[in-house]
Design an enzyme around this catalytic site. Sequence first.
Site, PDB file in Angstrom:
ATOM      1  N   ASP A 118       0.849  -1.185   0.000  1.00 25.07           N
ATOM      2  CA  ASP A 118       0.000   0.000   0.000  1.00 25.07           C
ATOM      3  C   ASP A 118       0.886   1.238   0.000  1.00 25.07           C
ATOM      4  O   ASP A 118       1.989   1.220   0.555  1.00 25.07           O
ATOM      5  CB  ASP A 118      -0.900   0.030   1.233  1.00 25.07           C
ATOM      6  CG  ASP A 118      -2.011  -1.005   1.173  1.00 25.07           C
ATOM      7  OD1 ASP A 118      -2.447  -1.354   0.059  1.00 25.07           O
ATOM      8  OD2 ASP A 118      -2.462  -1.453   2.248  1.00 25.07           O
ATOM      9  N   ASP A 137      -7.264  -1.386  -4.363  1.00 28.03           N
ATOM     10  CA  ASP A 137      -8.368  -1.135  -3.437  1.00 28.03           C
ATOM     11  C   ASP A 137      -9.386  -0.174  -4.046  1.00 28.03           C
ATOM     12  O   ASP A 137     -10.597  -0.334  -3.870  1.00 28.03           O
ATOM     13  CB  ASP A 137      -7.842  -0.573  -2.120  1.00 28.03           C
ATOM     14  CG  ASP A 137      -6.914  -1.524  -1.391  1.00 28.03           C
ATOM     15  OD1 ASP A 137      -7.037  -2.749  -1.577  1.00 28.03           O
ATOM     16  OD2 ASP A 137      -6.055  -1.037  -0.634  1.00 28.03           O
TER      17      ASP A 137
END
Length: 156
Positions: A118, A137
């Site tokens: 991330d 995401d």
Amino acid sequence: MRSRLLLWAALAAFAIDQISKYLVVHVMRVAEGNIDVLPPLLVFKYGENRGINFGLFQGDSDTARWVLIGISLAVSVGVLIWLLRTVPSKLALFCGGMLIGGALGNVVDRVLYGYVLDFLNMSCCGINNPFVFNLADVFIFAGAFGLVLFDGKKPS
């Protein structure tokens, strides 16, 4: 063929996710320090997610990793089968492709690294958001939201 749209959307989401992670994590080396893009609205901040969104169900066990991989694959196959068996709109096919491509992007991370990479952090209006996420995401969320909105069913 309508299923081509699904395939191309999935491939595009997957490629954009993987390329962005490679560039930000390995080329820009965000793990060495945060990168202010449009602070505080957008900051690249390194994160390793061993759970699901927002760090829920974090687990360092190999079992948890493979369970999350299995769930992601099952959801991807389920969405694929559902879209191929129905006659969805082009927009629903596109959204389904985004969801599948994003999910598979995170699966690749879990297989390669044991966690999801991330790097996106967004804060605003005096609220400091501690969570990081990635483009997969975004594709998963947008795809799921789009499938709910554009499933082709008329409201009763």
